[in-house]
Motif scaffolding. Structure first.
Motif, PDB file in Angstrom:
ATOM      1  N   ARG A   8       0.846  -1.187   0.000  1.00 47.58           N
ATOM      2  CA  ARG A   8       0.000   0.000   0.000  1.00 47.58           C
ATOM      3  C   ARG A   8       0.882   1.237   0.000  1.00 47.58           C
ATOM      4  O   ARG A   8       1.800   1.356   0.799  1.00 47.58           O
ATOM      5  N   GLY A  13      -2.463   3.898  -3.915  1.00 47.82           N
ATOM      6  CA  GLY A  13      -3.319   2.734  -4.054  1.00 47.82           C
ATOM      7  C   GLY A  13      -2.936   1.603  -3.120  1.00 47.82           C
ATOM      8  O   GLY A  13      -1.993   1.700  -2.342  1.00 47.82           O
ATOM      9  N   GLN A  14      -3.702   0.519  -3.217  1.00 42.78           N
ATOM     10  CA  GLN A  14      -3.520  -0.667  -2.382  1.00 42.78           C
ATOM     11  C   GLN A  14      -2.616  -1.680  -3.081  1.00 42.78           C
ATOM     12  O   GLN A  14      -2.358  -1.580  -4.280  1.00 42.78           O
ATOM     13  N   GLU A  17      -2.863  -3.302  -6.976  1.00 45.29           N
ATOM     14  CA  GLU A  17      -3.491  -2.411  -7.955  1.00 45.29           C
ATOM     15  C   GLU A  17      -2.482  -2.014  -9.021  1.00 45.29           C
ATOM     16  O   GLU A  17      -1.293  -1.866  -8.756  1.00 45.29           O
ATOM     17  N   THR A  18      -2.981  -1.850 -10.239  1.00 50.48           N
ATOM     18  CA  THR A  18      -2.168  -1.331 -11.329  1.00 50.48           C
ATOM     19  C   THR A  18      -2.504   0.141 -11.469  1.00 50.48           C
ATOM     20  O   THR A  18      -3.660   0.496 -11.707  1.00 50.48           O
ATOM     21  N   VAL A  19      -1.499   0.992 -11.282  1.00 49.77           N
ATOM     22  CA  VAL A  19      -1.728   2.442 -11.324  1.00 49.77           C
ATOM     23  C   VAL A  19      -0.767   3.086 -12.310  1.00 49.77           C
ATOM     24  O   VAL A  19       0.312   2.569 -12.599  1.00 49.77           O
TER      25      VAL A  19
END
Length: 193
Positions: A8, A13-14, A17-19
């Protein structure tokens, strides 16, 4: 650049996740610190195979951070620094000083875990946030004073920067008209000589 988060990350994001982030942020921070992987097919498969290990490691780090947070929560630390009469310090208390103070008390905290937007430049009681983990934050109090005796007085609620503390006079009694009255007649010292 798109990345897969391995833990995180605050305001991003957590885990898993794809960011999409800026290239420099990914290359200079997320990737070297092991917080993310480039988002491609091979890394997605690698993440899924290691997901259980990563979650267990994250849970372990979080529980360690919570133990440290429980022992730090609400604690007050005394910092003795030289300062002028008005409470302005000649130097300042920065994040590295806080890390050193906590280290002397037996706590291992990294400098980037100290949330201090500006250095502390005045004596008094100051709240400082410590981010021990992405999900664990604790607040400590720094009692910045000129001496241990002043720190004791400050902890009891006494304001050492008030006019009463500095000059022994109530602040309401310090009015400009008491010091200078333009309508008053003053004798010239040279005329009497």
């Amino acid at each position: 650049m798109e990345v897969i988060l391995l833990e995180r990350v605050t305001k991003l994001g957590q885990m898993g996740e794809t960011v999409k982030v800026r290239d420099g942020y990914a290359r200079n921070y997320l990737l070297p610190l092991g917080k993310a992987l480039r988002a491609n097919a091979a890394n997605k498969a690698r993440f899924e195979s290691e997901r259980a290990t990563l979650e267990a490691r994250n849970l372990e780090r979080k529980s360690e951070a919570q133990k440290v947070a429980e022992s730090l929560d609400g604690k007050s630390f005394i910092v003795v620094r030289s300062a002028g009469e008005t409470g302005q310090m000649y130097g300042s208390v920065a994040a590295r000083d806080i890390v050193e103070i906590l280290g002397n008390e037996g706590f291992t905290i990294a400098r980037n875990q100290v949330e201090l937007n500006n250095p502390i430049k005045a004596i008094g009681l100051h709240k400082v946030e410590l981010h021990l983990h992405a999900e664990v934050t604790v607040s400590i109090e720094l009692n910045v004073a000129r001496s241990a005796e002043e720190a004791e007085r400050q902890s009891k609620g006494e304001d050492l920067t008030s006019a009463e503390a500095i000059y022994g006079v109530d602040e309401d009694a310090l009015r400009p008209e008491d010091f200078f009255n333009p309508e008053a007649e003053y004798e010239d010292e040279d005329e009497n000589a």
